[in-house]
Design a protein around this motif. Sequence first.
Motif, PDB file in Angstrom:
ATOM      1  N   UNK A 177      -9.632   3.546  -7.743  1.00 49.37           N
ATOM      2  CA  UNK A 177      -8.183   3.678  -8.310  1.00 49.37           C
ATOM      3  C   UNK A 177      -7.737   2.695  -9.209  1.00 49.37           C
ATOM      4  N   UNK A 178      -8.102   1.363  -9.050  1.00 51.63           N
ATOM      5  CA  UNK A 178      -7.787   0.499  -9.869  1.00 51.63           C
ATOM      6  C   UNK A 178      -8.506   0.022 -10.953  1.00 51.63           C
ATOM      7  N   UNK A 179      -9.481   0.954 -11.378  1.00 52.35           N
ATOM      8  CA  UNK A 179     -10.538   0.614 -12.525  1.00 52.35           C
ATOM      9  C   UNK A 179     -11.644  -0.278 -11.968  1.00 52.35           C
ATOM     10  N   UNK A 180     -11.848  -0.575 -10.669  1.00 53.71           N
ATOM     11  CA  UNK A 180     -12.964  -1.274 -10.310  1.00 53.71           C
ATOM     12  C   UNK A 180     -14.427  -0.666 -10.072  1.00 53.71           C
ATOM     13  N   UNK A 181     -15.360  -1.178  -9.465  1.00 58.96           N
ATOM     14  CA  UNK A 181     -16.500  -0.690  -9.332  1.00 58.96           C
ATOM     15  C   UNK A 181     -16.643   0.161  -8.369  1.00 58.96           C
ATOM     16  N   UNK A 182     -17.391   1.320  -8.501  1.00 63.96           N
ATOM     17  CA  UNK A 182     -17.663   2.247  -7.474  1.00 63.96           C
ATOM     18  C   UNK A 182     -18.397   1.646  -5.944  1.00 63.96           C
ATOM     19  N   UNK A 183     -17.808   1.963  -5.059  1.00 61.99           N
ATOM     20  CA  UNK A 183     -18.451   1.317  -3.725  1.00 61.99           C
ATOM     21  C   UNK A 183     -17.744   0.178  -3.311  1.00 61.99           C
ATOM     22  N   UNK A 184     -16.849  -0.548  -4.045  1.00 60.12           N
ATOM     23  CA  UNK A 184     -15.891  -1.571  -3.829  1.00 60.12           C
ATOM     24  C   UNK A 184     -14.761  -0.985  -3.323  1.00 60.12           C
ATOM     25  N   UNK A 185     -14.062  -2.139  -2.305  1.00 59.78           N
ATOM     26  CA  UNK A 185     -12.814  -1.840  -1.936  1.00 59.78           C
ATOM     27  C   UNK A 185     -11.755  -2.755  -2.077  1.00 59.78           C
ATOM     28  N   UNK A 186     -10.383  -2.281  -2.397  1.00 57.98           N
ATOM     29  CA  UNK A 186      -9.381  -3.288  -2.679  1.00 57.98           C
ATOM     30  C   UNK A 186      -8.504  -3.312  -1.605  1.00 57.98           C
ATOM     31  N   UNK A 187      -8.207  -4.554  -1.078  1.00 59.88           N
ATOM     32  CA  UNK A 187      -7.210  -4.945   0.075  1.00 59.88           C
ATOM     33  C   UNK A 187      -5.928  -4.457  -0.474  1.00 59.88           C
ATOM     34  N   UNK A 188      -5.110  -3.881   0.540  1.00 56.82           N
ATOM     35  CA  UNK A 188      -3.558  -3.446   0.111  1.00 56.82           C
ATOM     36  C   UNK A 188      -2.697  -3.599   1.198  1.00 56.82           C
ATOM     37  N   UNK A 189      -1.504  -4.212   1.071  1.00 59.61           N
ATOM     38  CA  UNK A 189      -0.597  -4.239   2.111  1.00 59.61           C
ATOM     39  C   UNK A 189       0.592  -3.284   1.915  1.00 59.61           C
ATOM     40  N   UNK A 190       0.632  -2.169   2.744  1.00 59.87           N
ATOM     41  CA  UNK A 190       1.431  -0.946   2.391  1.00 59.87           C
ATOM     42  C   UNK A 190       2.728  -1.200   3.048  1.00 59.87           C
ATOM     43  N   UNK A 191       2.904  -1.868   3.928  1.00 59.56           N
ATOM     44  CA  UNK A 191       4.528  -2.173   4.541  1.00 59.56           C
ATOM     45  C   UNK A 191       5.111  -3.535   4.202  1.00 59.56           C
ATOM     46  N   UNK A 192       6.221  -3.810   3.950  1.00 56.50           N
ATOM     47  CA  UNK A 192       6.893  -4.793   3.980  1.00 56.50           C
ATOM     48  C   UNK A 192       6.767  -5.800   4.980  1.00 56.50           C
ATOM     49  N   UNK A 193       6.936  -6.967   4.831  1.00 59.40           N
ATOM     50  CA  UNK A 193       6.660  -7.848   5.999  1.00 59.40           C
ATOM     51  C   UNK A 193       7.790  -7.814   7.130  1.00 59.40           C
ATOM     52  N   UNK A 194       8.918  -7.336   6.897  1.00 57.10           N
ATOM     53  CA  UNK A 194       9.870  -6.968   8.041  1.00 57.10           C
ATOM     54  C   UNK A 194      10.421  -5.575   7.821  1.00 57.10           C
ATOM     55  N   UNK A 195      10.612  -5.033   8.965  1.00 56.35           N
ATOM     56  CA  UNK A 195      11.427  -3.595   8.953  1.00 56.35           C
ATOM     57  C   UNK A 195      12.093  -3.457  10.136  1.00 56.35           C
TER      58      UNK A 195
END
Length: 446
Positions: free
Chosen positions: A88-106
């Motif tokens: 999704x971000x142009x990386x190599x196939x088979x690899x994963x990118x860590x993503x934080x979806x939610x803000x720290x506080x809600x």
Amino acid sequence: MKNKLIVFFSLLFAISGFSQDNTMPFSLQEAIDYALINNRSVKNASRDIDMAKEEKWQATATGLPQINGAVDYQNWLKQQVSLLPAEITGGNPGEFVPVEFSPKQNINATATLSQLIFDGSYLVALKASKVYLEISENAKTKTDLEVRKAVINAYGNVLLTEESIKILESNKAILESNLEEIQKTFENGLEEEESVEQMQITLSSLMSDYNNVKRLKLLAYQMFNITLGIDLNAPTVLTDNLEILSLQYTSLEALAADDSVENNIDYLIAENEVESKDLLVKLAMSKGMPTLSAFVNGGYSAFGEDFAFFRSNQKWYASSMFGVSLNIPIFSSLGRSSATQEARIDLEKANESFVEVEQQIKLEIARAKSEYQYAIEDYANKKQNLDLAERIERKNETKFFEGISSSFDLRQAQTQLYAAQQEYLQAMIDIINKKAELDAVLNTIN
């Protein structure tokens, strides 16, 4: 010194007057009316009714609209990470990118309106709360009847001790006078010593009874005070007369009263018991019926890296939802059927007990009428016996002082008179108490 004495006696009279003002006079009806408000059992029975009313409203409120609010605040001390494919971000196939979806506080604020549309158990509970209120009211009526009967009994016991003391004091004065006269006659050699001894025995026995009744008088007043719901040692005065009360409580109309058991409080309580068991059957059956409820809610949510939710530029996101819930019982491995059958058996037991109570009440009414009629007849008999005993005692006293009869005959006549006096007083008390019992079993207050 003179001024001090004046002040002292003034205070003494003031205290005396204050004590007299605090004395509580009661006729029998006033005592009953007072106890039906202030007796502690009556007060608690009234509180039970108030509790039943509150429970009735609680049961009713269950089926009315309910509104609940909630505020949820979350602060990620360590934010949760989700892994996305690196492509999704142009990386190599088979690899994963860590993503934080939610803000720290809600923070989320919601309000929910819910409404029970149908629930068989709710309808049963609503009816049960009404029955529970009826049970509490009938229990209060039974308490009132028992307290009324207890007040009449306590009032009569006080009057009995008061009248007994008067009679014993009169008998004591006569005996002391006779003993003094016989003693002088004996000292002059005109009477045997046995006559003096017989008179001393009679007086000694009478003094023992007199001292005992004086002690019983204090206990009778204390019991009366407790029954009314006032302090044990509060000064009370009874204004009714025992003989007049016994005449007022003599009523042949009560013997002709309807023997119907429907007004008896125990009958009504037994009816409540059957009704409550029937409701338990319906409650068990309602467990197999579907339930339907609905809700609608609305709320706002806000998000951020810092706690800045109360700032004017904070963005809030609205949300709302409507829903309906239908719960249908399908199969319980015959558990609900067994519970229903158990409740039906319990109802059958209650019906059997109800018939038994009805029969016992009929017997109780017949017994109360019989005992009341006997009390009326016995009163007339004891009154006649007292008149005869008084005449016999006077004749024997005259014969004794004329030297015709012995001191033993006189003592026997005196003992017979004293017994007749007490039996006459007890006969008056019996009329009052038996009438109170009949009124209680017929649930009629006259």
